[in-house]
Design an enzyme around this catalytic site. Structure first.
Site, PDB file in Angstrom:
ATOM      1  N   ARG A 114       0.755  -0.986   0.110  1.00  0.00           N
ATOM      2  CA  ARG A 114      -0.103  -0.148   0.114  1.00  0.00           C
ATOM      3  C   ARG A 114       0.855   1.378  -0.041  1.00  0.00           C
ATOM      4  O   ARG A 114       1.539   1.407   1.010  1.00  0.00           O
ATOM      5  CB  ARG A 114      -0.997  -0.037   1.122  1.00  0.00           C
ATOM      6  CG  ARG A 114      -2.313   0.942   1.080  1.00  0.00           C
ATOM      7  CD  ARG A 114      -2.943   1.025   2.451  1.00  0.00           C
ATOM      8  NE  ARG A 114      -1.991   1.649   3.392  1.00  0.00           N
ATOM      9  CZ  ARG A 114      -1.666   1.279   4.551  1.00  0.00           C
ATOM     10  NH1 ARG A 114      -2.623  -0.057   5.000  1.00  0.00           N
ATOM     11  NH2 ARG A 114      -0.971   2.042   5.625  1.00  0.00           N
ATOM     12  N   GLU A 133       5.084   7.029   2.524  1.00  0.00           N
ATOM     13  CA  GLU A 133       5.926   5.619   2.349  1.00  0.00           C
ATOM     14  C   GLU A 133       4.968   4.582   1.542  1.00  0.00           C
ATOM     15  O   GLU A 133       3.914   4.606   1.100  1.00  0.00           O
ATOM     16  CB  GLU A 133       5.874   5.049   3.979  1.00  0.00           C
ATOM     17  CG  GLU A 133       4.540   4.835   4.553  1.00  0.00           C
ATOM     18  CD  GLU A 133       4.817   4.394   6.229  1.00  0.00           C
ATOM     19  OE1 GLU A 133       5.913   4.168   6.516  1.00  0.00           O
ATOM     20  OE2 GLU A 133       3.765   4.172   6.578  1.00  0.00           O
ATOM     21  N   ASN A 135       4.249   0.527   2.030  1.00  0.00           N
ATOM     22  CA  ASN A 135       4.025  -0.538   3.021  1.00  0.00           C
ATOM     23  C   ASN A 135       4.018  -1.891   2.430  1.00  0.00           C
ATOM     24  O   ASN A 135       3.159  -2.190   1.700  1.00  0.00           O
ATOM     25  CB  ASN A 135       2.897  -0.513   3.837  1.00  0.00           C
ATOM     26  CG  ASN A 135       2.420   0.801   4.851  1.00  0.00           C
ATOM     27  OD1 ASN A 135       3.055   0.967   5.775  1.00  0.00           O
ATOM     28  ND2 ASN A 135       1.969   1.700   4.406  1.00  0.00           N
ATOM     29  N   SER A 140      -2.756  -2.967   6.126  1.00  0.00           N
ATOM     30  CA  SER A 140      -3.946  -3.272   6.652  1.00  0.00           C
ATOM     31  C   SER A 140      -5.063  -2.419   6.135  1.00  0.00           C
ATOM     32  O   SER A 140      -4.908  -1.610   5.345  1.00  0.00           O
ATOM     33  CB  SER A 140      -4.027  -3.351   8.184  1.00  0.00           C
ATOM     34  OG  SER A 140      -3.583  -1.979   8.432  1.00  0.00           O
ATOM     35  N   LYS A 294      12.545   2.250   5.512  1.00  0.00           N
ATOM     36  CA  LYS A 294      12.630   3.700   5.191  1.00  0.00           C
ATOM     37  C   LYS A 294      14.042   4.136   4.543  1.00  0.00           C
ATOM     38  O   LYS A 294      14.069   5.203   3.776  1.00  0.00           O
ATOM     39  CB  LYS A 294      12.727   4.670   6.651  1.00  0.00           C
ATOM     40  CG  LYS A 294      11.387   4.018   7.456  1.00  0.00           C
ATOM     41  CD  LYS A 294      10.011   4.490   6.612  1.00  0.00           C
ATOM     42  CE  LYS A 294       8.825   4.543   7.022  1.00  0.00           C
ATOM     43  NZ  LYS A 294       8.458   3.231   7.569  1.00  0.00           N
ATOM     44  N   LYS A 353      12.357   9.660  10.599  1.00  0.00           N
ATOM     45  CA  LYS A 353      11.743   8.506  10.555  1.00  0.00           C
ATOM     46  C   LYS A 353      12.827   7.368  10.609  1.00  0.00           C
ATOM     47  O   LYS A 353      13.699   7.122   9.998  1.00  0.00           O
ATOM     48  CB  LYS A 353      11.172   8.237   9.013  1.00  0.00           C
ATOM     49  CG  LYS A 353      10.366   9.447   8.597  1.00  0.00           C
ATOM     50  CD  LYS A 353       9.867   9.404   7.380  1.00  0.00           C
ATOM     51  CE  LYS A 353       8.867   8.168   6.993  1.00  0.00           C
ATOM     52  NZ  LYS A 353       8.200   8.378   5.624  1.00  0.00           N
ATOM     53  N   GLU A 357       7.745   0.054  11.024  1.00  0.00           N
ATOM     54  CA  GLU A 357       6.401   0.009  10.543  1.00  0.00           C
ATOM     55  C   GLU A 357       5.509  -0.104  11.638  1.00  0.00           C
ATOM     56  O   GLU A 357       5.621  -0.320  12.881  1.00  0.00           O
ATOM     57  CB  GLU A 357       6.181  -1.150   9.440  1.00  0.00           C
ATOM     58  CG  GLU A 357       7.263  -1.178   8.403  1.00  0.00           C
ATOM     59  CD  GLU A 357       7.153   0.030   7.366  1.00  0.00           C
ATOM     60  OE1 GLU A 357       6.302   0.461   7.219  1.00  0.00           O
ATOM     61  OE2 GLU A 357       8.407   0.250   6.778  1.00  0.00           O
ATOM     62  N   GLY A 358       3.936   0.181  11.250  1.00  0.00           N
ATOM     63  CA  GLY A 358       3.247   0.197  12.109  1.00  0.00           C
ATOM     64  C   GLY A 358       2.529   1.553  12.643  1.00  0.00           C
ATOM     65  O   GLY A 358       1.608   1.519  13.432  1.00  0.00           O
ATOM     66  N   ARG A 439      -7.550   7.568   4.863  1.00  0.00           N
ATOM     67  CA  ARG A 439      -7.677   7.633   6.621  1.00  0.00           C
ATOM     68  C   ARG A 439      -7.871   9.153   6.954  1.00  0.00           C
ATOM     69  O   ARG A 439      -7.027   9.921   6.316  1.00  0.00           O
ATOM     70  CB  ARG A 439      -6.663   7.076   7.328  1.00  0.00           C
ATOM     71  CG  ARG A 439      -6.915   5.414   7.055  1.00  0.00           C
ATOM     72  CD  ARG A 439      -5.525   4.669   7.254  1.00  0.00           C
ATOM     73  NE  ARG A 439      -4.291   5.160   6.616  1.00  0.00           N
ATOM     74  CZ  ARG A 439      -3.041   4.553   6.684  1.00  0.00           C
ATOM     75  NH1 ARG A 439      -2.784   4.051   7.648  1.00  0.00           N
ATOM     76  NH2 ARG A 439      -2.188   5.016   5.803  1.00  0.00           N
TER      77      ARG A 439
END
Length: 463
Positions: A114, A133, A135, A140, A294, A353, A357-358, A439
């Site tokens: 994504r 970024e 992913n 998700s 990253k 950064k 992740e997450g 989002r």
């Protein structure tokens, strides 16, 4: 488009003024009780030109991630400084090297990623698509966002906005992700083999995963759900490196965990190595996970890097590069010294950064300055990259979160495009954009997503 940022704000404000008032009763949280995922009351305005641009470049990013995963030298050179100071990345890289030395048993490769963007407003008010970024593991909300457009369509109809409701785009990433998994399962070549979802000990986002899982069951593909602990205790390989769990052959391993250090103890690392050594299709294989770090993102912004990775694809390179924000290396040396000093002098212009992740890991403003001042003369700084801070135009919306009062907020949005590809040997047999995720969060939250309870699921209203 010069007034694009202001147009988005006016559109969202108009929806908000027409919205309904909702009583919110206080509910006492209980971790054993199902809560709804946070979402916005209204869809948010998104510039149609930027939305189309994000979709148009997704197949290019799929090809790029796949090319990186096959380029051992690029990964080795790019991550050389990072693996010296970041134990998690170093352990992933050690497994990657070991698997390559043994010889890859896996011949079918599945990528589900994504690519996330914000709409940066320049000094003239013109919005531009800038990548935050990409992913490459456990991307998700493809499931839950497949339901979001219907929710917002119903809200708009209740507000007397049926015409506007009809303009919301259909969106079903869960189906698109499942199509990729199903193709990999088919190419694996065993009708009796299963797909294994590798999941967390505590599964907070299980219903998002179930959406994809149900799409597979609908195609008569059997799905099992296991943890690293189960793999360590019950997983095995035969002489042909076929993977078995409880006596069942596994065709595809779909990771929904394994992306942060806390997911691993010694047993879990051994389980990860077992999976990587197997013939099963891993989504992602460990090289593809490393492609999403990253440090790799920063290295891709260097002149000539994209051209080397995607030879003969000048148009794809142009489309990809147009989405890059400024990205800077903090490697030890004169260049890194200058970048660190620049960020310390003006921390509000940048994001620091780490290789994580997450969500919820990035540093901003004064916190960024303090951390950089502490590590500016240490090799530890090479475990971070620096990026220009993207500055979107805030809009107005309501965020609905369990156990929180409903209130109007100034918000910013983040658009993600899901990509799916399947490669067999050297042949790319599937490469597509599989849907989108919007989002939205209140402007006071610098970092964090839906899973962290900061952002809400949203629907694009194209303007």
């Amino acid at each position: 488009m010069a007034a694009g940022c202001e147009l988005r704000r006016e559109t969202c404000s108009a929806f908000a003024r027409k919205s309904i008032s909702v009583q919110h009763n206080k509910i006492y949280p209980n971790k054993s009780v199902v809560n709804y995922a946070p979402f916005t009351l209204l869809p948010s305005a998104v510039p149609s030109v930027l939305f189309e641009q994000a979709y148009a470049v997704q197949q290019d990013f799929n090809l790029l991630v796949d090319a990186i995963s096959q380029n051992k030298e690029f990964l080795e050179d790019t991550l050389a400084s990072t693996v010296k100071v970041d134990d998690f990345t170093a352990q992933l890289f050690r497994i990657h090297v070991q698997v390559l030395e043994e010889g890859l048993a896996q011949s079918v490769f599945l990528g589900i990623n994504r690519s996330d963007y914000m709409f940066d407003c320049g000094v003239d008010g013109t919005p531009a698509l800038k990548q935050i970024e990409i992913n490459t593991i456990a991307a998700s909300f493809g499931g839950l966002t497949s339901r979001t457009a219907a929710v917002h369509g119903q809200v708009l109809k209740m507000l007397g906005k049926s015409k506007e409701a009809s303009r919301l785009l259909p969106n079903n990433p869960s189906k698109g992700l499942a199509l990729g998994i199903a193709k990999a399962w088919e190419l694996y070549g065993s009708q009796s083999a299963v797909v294994m979802f590798l999941v967390e000990e505590v599964q907070r986002n299980i219903f998002d995963q179930r959406c994809v899982e149900n799409e597979l069951w609908n195609r008569n593909i059997r799905v099992i759900r296991k943890r690293f602990r189960d793999v360590f205790e019950k997983g095995s390989l035969d002489d042909a490196k076929r993977l078995y769990m409880d006596g069942q052959e596994v065709a595809v391993v779909y990771y929904r965990e394994g992306y942060v250090p806390k997911n691993y103890d010694q047993q879990n690392w051994e389980a990860r190595l077992l999976l990587e050594r197997s013939r099963a299709v891993k989504c992602p294989d460990i090289a593809t996970q490393l492609a999403g770090t990253k440090k790799v993102q920063q290295e891709l912004s260097r002149p000539g890097t994209l051209e080397r990775l995607l030879p003969g694809r000048a148009e794809a390179v142009t489309r990809i590069r147009a989405t890059f924000a400024g990205l800077y290396s903090l490697d030890v040396g004169e260049e890194g010294d200058k970048i660190a000093a620049m960020a310390i002098a003006d921390p509000d212009q940048f994001v620091l950064k780490p290789q994580r992740e997450g969500g919820g890991n990035n540093l901003y403003g004064e916190e960024l300055r303090q951390v950089l001042e502490k590590i500016r003369d240490s090799p530890e700084r090479t475990s971070y990259i620096l990026m220009d801070k993207i500055k979107p135009q805030p809009t107005i919306n309501y965020l609905l979160r369990a156990h929180s009062p409903l209130q109007v907020s100034e918000c910013i949005s983040e658009l993600g495009i899901f990509g799916v590809y399947v490669r067999q040997g050297k042949e790319m047999v599937m490469n597509k954009a599989a849907g989108h995720l919007l989002r939205t969060k209140a402007i006071e939250h610098a970092d964090g997503g839906v899973a962290a309870g900061v952002a809400g699921l949203d629907t694009p209203y194209l303007v």
